[in-house]
Design a protein around this motif. Structure first.
Motif, PDB file in Angstrom:
ATOM      1  N   PHE A   1      47.593 -52.845  13.005  1.00  0.00           N
ATOM      2  CA  PHE A   1      47.475 -51.784  13.957  1.00  0.00           C
ATOM      3  C   PHE A   1      47.895 -50.729  12.897  1.00  0.00           C
ATOM      4  N   ALA A   2      46.921 -49.956  12.286  1.00  0.00           N
ATOM      5  CA  ALA A   2      47.176 -49.001  11.340  1.00  0.00           C
ATOM      6  C   ALA A   2      46.878 -47.637  11.619  1.00  0.00           C
ATOM      7  N   VAL A   3      47.917 -47.054  11.749  1.00  0.00           N
ATOM      8  CA  VAL A   3      48.023 -45.480  12.033  1.00  0.00           C
ATOM      9  C   VAL A   3      48.769 -44.733  11.052  1.00  0.00           C
TER      10      VAL A   3
ATOM     11  N   LYS B   1      46.993 -46.103   4.444  1.00  0.00           N
ATOM     12  CA  LYS B   1      47.845 -46.313   5.613  1.00  0.00           C
ATOM     13  C   LYS B   1      49.042 -46.651   4.848  1.00  0.00           C
ATOM     14  N   ALA B   2      50.430 -46.442   5.543  1.00  0.00           N
ATOM     15  CA  ALA B   2      51.411 -46.910   5.011  1.00  0.00           C
ATOM     16  C   ALA B   2      52.560 -47.524   5.948  1.00  0.00           C
ATOM     17  N   PHE B   3      53.456 -48.485   5.350  1.00  0.00           N
ATOM     18  CA  PHE B   3      54.179 -49.092   6.440  1.00  0.00           C
ATOM     19  C   PHE B   3      53.623 -49.948   7.610  1.00  0.00           C
TER      20      PHE B   3
ATOM     21  N   ASP C   1      60.140 -52.607   0.573  1.00  0.00           N
ATOM     22  CA  ASP C   1      61.375 -53.459   0.716  1.00  0.00           C
ATOM     23  C   ASP C   1      62.400 -52.755   1.924  1.00  0.00           C
ATOM     24  N   MET C   2      62.138 -53.344   3.039  1.00  0.00           N
ATOM     25  CA  MET C   2      62.812 -52.535   4.151  1.00  0.00           C
ATOM     26  C   MET C   2      64.242 -53.344   4.115  1.00  0.00           C
ATOM     27  N   ILE C   3      65.161 -52.417   4.820  1.00  0.00           N
ATOM     28  CA  ILE C   3      66.449 -53.116   5.122  1.00  0.00           C
ATOM     29  C   ILE C   3      66.567 -53.981   6.220  1.00  0.00           C
ATOM     30  N   GLY C   4      65.664 -53.745   7.102  1.00  0.00           N
ATOM     31  CA  GLY C   4      65.812 -54.758   8.487  1.00  0.00           C
ATOM     32  C   GLY C   4      64.369 -55.272   8.846  1.00  0.00           C
ATOM     33  N   LEU C   5      64.391 -56.171   9.800  1.00  0.00           N
ATOM     34  CA  LEU C   5      62.983 -56.539  10.310  1.00  0.00           C
ATOM     35  C   LEU C   5      62.073 -57.242   9.115  1.00  0.00           C
ATOM     36  N   ARG C   6      62.568 -57.788   8.282  1.00  0.00           N
ATOM     37  CA  ARG C   6      62.197 -58.172   6.900  1.00  0.00           C
ATOM     38  C   ARG C   6      61.075 -59.194   6.736  1.00  0.00           C
TER      39      ARG C   6
ATOM     40  N   ALA D   1      57.149 -58.284   6.978  1.00  0.00           N
ATOM     41  CA  ALA D   1      56.901 -57.512   5.947  1.00  0.00           C
ATOM     42  C   ALA D   1      55.797 -56.405   6.042  1.00  0.00           C
ATOM     43  N   VAL D   2      56.055 -55.078   5.550  1.00  0.00           N
ATOM     44  CA  VAL D   2      55.385 -53.818   5.918  1.00  0.00           C
ATOM     45  C   VAL D   2      54.693 -53.779   4.637  1.00  0.00           C
ATOM     46  N   HIS D   3      53.354 -53.521   4.491  1.00  0.00           N
ATOM     47  CA  HIS D   3      52.568 -53.028   3.251  1.00  0.00           C
ATOM     48  C   HIS D   3      52.108 -51.754   3.373  1.00  0.00           C
TER      49      HIS D   3
ATOM     50  N   ILE E   1      63.283 -46.421  14.079  1.00  0.00           N
ATOM     51  CA  ILE E   1      62.327 -45.701  13.579  1.00  0.00           C
ATOM     52  C   ILE E   1      60.990 -46.225  13.974  1.00  0.00           C
ATOM     53  N   ALA E   2      60.879 -47.619  13.988  1.00  0.00           N
ATOM     54  CA  ALA E   2      59.492 -48.222  14.062  1.00  0.00           C
ATOM     55  C   ALA E   2      59.206 -48.125  15.492  1.00  0.00           C
ATOM     56  N   GLY E   3      57.819 -48.048  15.564  1.00  0.00           N
ATOM     57  CA  GLY E   3      57.365 -47.882  17.086  1.00  0.00           C
ATOM     58  C   GLY E   3      57.351 -46.437  17.517  1.00  0.00           C
ATOM     59  N   GLY E   4      57.810 -45.500  16.649  1.00  0.00           N
ATOM     60  CA  GLY E   4      58.313 -44.299  17.390  1.00  0.00           C
ATOM     61  C   GLY E   4      59.664 -44.078  17.126  1.00  0.00           C
ATOM     62  N   THR E   5      60.086 -42.897  16.536  1.00  0.00           N
ATOM     63  CA  THR E   5      61.388 -42.706  16.386  1.00  0.00           C
ATOM     64  C   THR E   5      62.211 -42.158  17.742  1.00  0.00           C
ATOM     65  N   ASN E   6      63.631 -42.362  17.762  1.00  0.00           N
ATOM     66  CA  ASN E   6      64.228 -42.022  18.798  1.00  0.00           C
ATOM     67  C   ASN E   6      63.859 -40.446  19.131  1.00  0.00           C
ATOM     68  N   GLU E   7      63.786 -39.740  18.090  1.00  0.00           N
ATOM     69  CA  GLU E   7      63.406 -38.377  18.572  1.00  0.00           C
ATOM     70  C   GLU E   7      61.937 -38.149  19.077  1.00  0.00           C
ATOM     71  N   ALA E   8      61.058 -38.957  18.744  1.00  0.00           N
ATOM     72  CA  ALA E   8      59.727 -38.974  19.248  1.00  0.00           C
ATOM     73  C   ALA E   8      60.021 -39.382  20.885  1.00  0.00           C
ATOM     74  N   MET E   9      60.613 -40.292  20.983  1.00  0.00           N
ATOM     75  CA  MET E   9      61.038 -40.738  22.505  1.00  0.00           C
ATOM     76  C   MET E   9      61.386 -39.428  23.222  1.00  0.00           C
TER      77      MET E   9
HETATM   78  C1  LIG Z   1      59.813 -51.534  10.141  1.00  0.00           C
HETATM   79  C2  LIG Z   1      58.607 -50.786  10.578  1.00  0.00           C
HETATM   80  C3  LIG Z   1      57.335 -50.982  10.821  1.00  0.00           C
HETATM   81  C4  LIG Z   1      56.367 -50.208  10.975  1.00  0.00           C
HETATM   82  N1  LIG Z   1      55.394 -50.735  11.348  1.00  0.00           N
HETATM   83  C5  LIG Z   1      54.142 -49.623  11.504  1.00  0.00           C
HETATM   84  C6  LIG Z   1      52.659 -50.297  11.729  1.00  0.00           C
HETATM   85  O1  LIG Z   1      52.336 -51.485  11.834  1.00  0.00           O
HETATM   86  N2  LIG Z   1      51.596 -49.612  11.865  1.00  0.00           N
HETATM   87  C7  LIG Z   1      51.759 -48.047  11.911  1.00  0.00           C
HETATM   88  O2  LIG Z   1      51.032 -47.503  11.850  1.00  0.00           O
HETATM   89  N3  LIG Z   1      52.906 -47.706  11.623  1.00  0.00           N
HETATM   90  C8  LIG Z   1      54.194 -48.454  11.372  1.00  0.00           C
HETATM   91  N4  LIG Z   1      55.379 -48.031  10.925  1.00  0.00           N
HETATM   92  C9  LIG Z   1      55.499 -46.683  10.839  1.00  0.00           C
HETATM   93  C10 LIG Z   1      56.426 -45.822  11.962  1.00  0.00           C
HETATM   94  O3  LIG Z   1      55.437 -45.956  13.063  1.00  0.00           O
HETATM   95  C11 LIG Z   1      56.753 -44.641  11.420  1.00  0.00           C
HETATM   96  O4  LIG Z   1      57.625 -44.833  10.568  1.00  0.00           O
HETATM   97  C12 LIG Z   1      57.324 -43.599  12.516  1.00  0.00           C
HETATM   98  O5  LIG Z   1      56.453 -43.432  13.348  1.00  0.00           O
HETATM   99  C13 LIG Z   1      58.064 -42.538  11.910  1.00  0.00           C
HETATM  100  O6  LIG Z   1      57.148 -41.826  11.044  1.00  0.00           O
HETATM  101  P1  LIG Z   1      57.912 -41.470   9.662  1.00  0.00           P
HETATM  102  O7  LIG Z   1      58.496 -42.573   8.967  1.00  0.00           O
HETATM  103  O8  LIG Z   1      56.669 -40.818   8.741  1.00  0.00           O
HETATM  104  O9  LIG Z   1      58.819 -40.299   9.920  1.00  0.00           O
HETATM  105  P2  LIG Z   1      58.500 -38.816   9.957  1.00  0.00           P
HETATM  106  O10 LIG Z   1      57.609 -38.420  11.215  1.00  0.00           O
HETATM  107  O11 LIG Z   1      58.279 -38.115   8.714  1.00  0.00           O
HETATM  108  O12 LIG Z   1      60.058 -38.282  10.650  1.00  0.00           O
HETATM  109  C14 LIG Z   1      61.294 -37.963   9.791  1.00  0.00           C
HETATM  110  C15 LIG Z   1      62.253 -37.716  10.910  1.00  0.00           C
HETATM  111  O13 LIG Z   1      61.984 -36.428  11.329  1.00  0.00           O
HETATM  112  C16 LIG Z   1      62.031 -36.565  12.918  1.00  0.00           C
HETATM  113  N5  LIG Z   1      61.002 -35.867  13.454  1.00  0.00           N
HETATM  114  C17 LIG Z   1      59.680 -35.913  13.339  1.00  0.00           C
HETATM  115  N6  LIG Z   1      58.967 -34.853  14.188  1.00  0.00           N
HETATM  116  C18 LIG Z   1      60.095 -34.407  14.645  1.00  0.00           C
HETATM  117  C19 LIG Z   1      59.952 -33.284  15.896  1.00  0.00           C
HETATM  118  N7  LIG Z   1      59.018 -32.703  16.392  1.00  0.00           N
HETATM  119  N8  LIG Z   1      61.046 -33.097  16.251  1.00  0.00           N
HETATM  120  C20 LIG Z   1      62.261 -33.533  15.957  1.00  0.00           C
HETATM  121  N9  LIG Z   1      62.338 -34.461  15.104  1.00  0.00           N
HETATM  122  C21 LIG Z   1      61.297 -34.900  14.383  1.00  0.00           C
HETATM  123  C22 LIG Z   1      61.855 -38.092  13.208  1.00  0.00           C
HETATM  124  O14 LIG Z   1      62.275 -38.391  14.244  1.00  0.00           O
HETATM  125  C23 LIG Z   1      62.535 -38.606  11.983  1.00  0.00           C
HETATM  126  O15 LIG Z   1      63.799 -38.955  12.365  1.00  0.00           O
HETATM  127  C24 LIG Z   1      56.597 -48.791  10.715  1.00  0.00           C
HETATM  128  C25 LIG Z   1      57.914 -48.377  10.441  1.00  0.00           C
HETATM  129  C26 LIG Z   1      58.835 -49.347  10.221  1.00  0.00           C
HETATM  130  C27 LIG Z   1      60.253 -48.855   9.990  1.00  0.00           C
END
Ligand SMILES: Cc1cc2nc3c(=O)[nH]c(=O)nc-3n(C[C@H](O)[C@H](O)[C@H](O)COP(=O)(O)OP(=O)(O)OC[C@H]3O[C@@H](n4cnc5c(N)ncnc54)[C@H](O)[C@@H]3O)c2cc1C
Length: 373
Positions: A123-125, A154-156, A195-200, A203-205, A356-364
């Protein structure tokens, strides 16, 4: 009041997955963490056991169950190996996307192979320009004749190097649109492994879409409805993310309890020291609170109820609790917790990555705050 207790069938499913995870997933967990590569054969075996099609209807090769069973699956998998559980999440996101937004033809084409594990999905976003702001991506789908050329990177992305099926978003003109297509379309190239620290083990590409020829029939849902596809699927996926965090926390707590039962200090086991007992009691209480929030979100999903708020709360709480419990477990294990390769330090790295993965704490918190005002 809603009753979130597991039915006998759900308890049976949990037992079956727990047994499989203990016998097949746990033994290689440390090795997969050390040398990250997606355990494709193991995932296919999960498919043959029926674990990859829990939400797919029976007539399409699945078990016809729901989000609560999906949560049980990933929680039990994560107790043994969080990285392996992460491989399952995008697979289910794609199934959910096809079930919710796919045409009947797309469902018939893709779901049986996904449910059996014969085909794996990504699932690539996210792109290098950012993940939290899901609209800020650059991938384009340029109209050429009757179809499109998908261009971008797409990244990660979990499973990008092995996926037989992709859901990816691109812009048609300025309209965010989701596409569903096979992994053997020309021009798809898995890029750098991160090369992630966790959930290794998951693997993400990065993945490059280099002028991939797509047809009108590869559009998932409608042109311009990509944001709705992503947000709906992420909502479902976050219940899986919360469940993985809960699985990590359970495992870390179990390790801490085992350590406290046998490690001696001052002529007693650690489990007899009041401060350690209080710490463990607090860990257990927080874990139960996280589990209840997750159960409510999964239950709401199965009622087809709007649940973005409850899902964000569940993911935020579970991921915070997992990191906190993993840190405390490490503290209880003393120097042994700091040993590279110990399960204590693996749990901490895995838990942190899920903040971070699946939406950060801040996004929640953004979602939760939106509901407050
Ligand atoms: C192990 C792993 C697996 C993943 N797998 C997938 C996958 O399969 N498919 C996919 O599409 N993506 C995947 N991702 C990517 C993941 O969805 C993103 O890393 C995540 O959504 C955060 O995006 P970012 O890393 O670009 O951080 P950014 O969006 O750049 O955010 C950086 C920091 O700023 C904070 N921030 C951003 N906006 C705001 C705001 N408006 N207010 C306050 N704080 C803010 C964030 O919370 C974070 O702390 C994966 C990531 C990881 C770590």
């Amino acid at each position: 009041m809603a009753d979130f207790r597991e039915s006998d069938a759900q308890k049976g499913l949990r037992e079956k997955i727990r047994e499989f995870a203990r016998d097949k997933i746990l033994p290689g967990a440390a090795q997969r963490d050390e040398n990250p590569s997606i355990p494709v054969e193991l995932i296919r075996e999960m498919g043959r056991k029926g674990f990859l099609g829990l939400i797919v209807p029976g007539e399409l090769g699945g078990a016809g169950l729901g989000c609560q069973e999906f949560a049980i699956l990933v929680e039990e998998t994560a107790r043994s190996c969080a990285g392996t559980a992460v491989v399952v999440i995008p697979h289910y996101l794609v199934e959910y996307a096809v079930l919710t937004f796919g045409s009947r033809q797309q469902q018939l084409t893709y779901l049986p192979g996904l449910a059996s594990g014969e085909k794996l999905a990504a699932f690539a976003v996210t792109e290098s320009t950012g993940g939290s702001d899901v609209k800020a991506f650059r991938t384009k789908a340029v109209r050429v004749g009757e179809g499109f050329r998908l261009q971008g990177a797409k990244a990660f992305i979990n499973n990008a190097s092995v996926a037989d099926v992709f859901v990816a978003v691109g812009k048609i003109d300025e309209q965010m649109t989701a596409f569903l297509f096979p992994g053997d379309v020309s021009g798809i190239r898995a890029g750098q492994q991160r090369d992630m620290i966790g959930l290794r083990a998951g693997a993400v590409h990065d993945v490059v879409f280099d002028n991939c020829p797509l047809k009108e029939s590869h559009i998932l849902g409608e042109v311009g409805h990509g944001l709705s596809v992503v947000l709906n699927c992420m909502n479902f996926g976050r219940i899986g993310s919360a469940s993985i965090a809960i699985g990590i926390a359970e495992s870390a707590l179990e390790d801490a309890l085992n350590w406290a039962r046998t490690r001696e200090a001052y002529g007693k086991t650690l489990s007899e020291l009041p401060t350690i007992r209080f710490e463990l009691a607090g860990m257990r209480t927080e874990l139960d609170a996280a589990r209840l929030l997750r159960d409510r979100a999964a239950w709401l999903n199965d009622q087809d109820s709007h649940h973005a708020l409850e899902t964000a709360e569940a993911k935020l709480k579970a991921c915070r609790v997992a990191t906190d419990i993993a840190l405390k477990a490490m503290q209880i294990a003393g120097a042994y917790g700091c040993l590279k390769g110990s399960s204590f330090e693996r749990h901490l790295r895995d838990a942190k990555a899920y903040e971070i993965a699946g939406g950060t704490n801040e996004a929640m918190k953004i979602t939760i705050a939106r509901h407050l005002f």
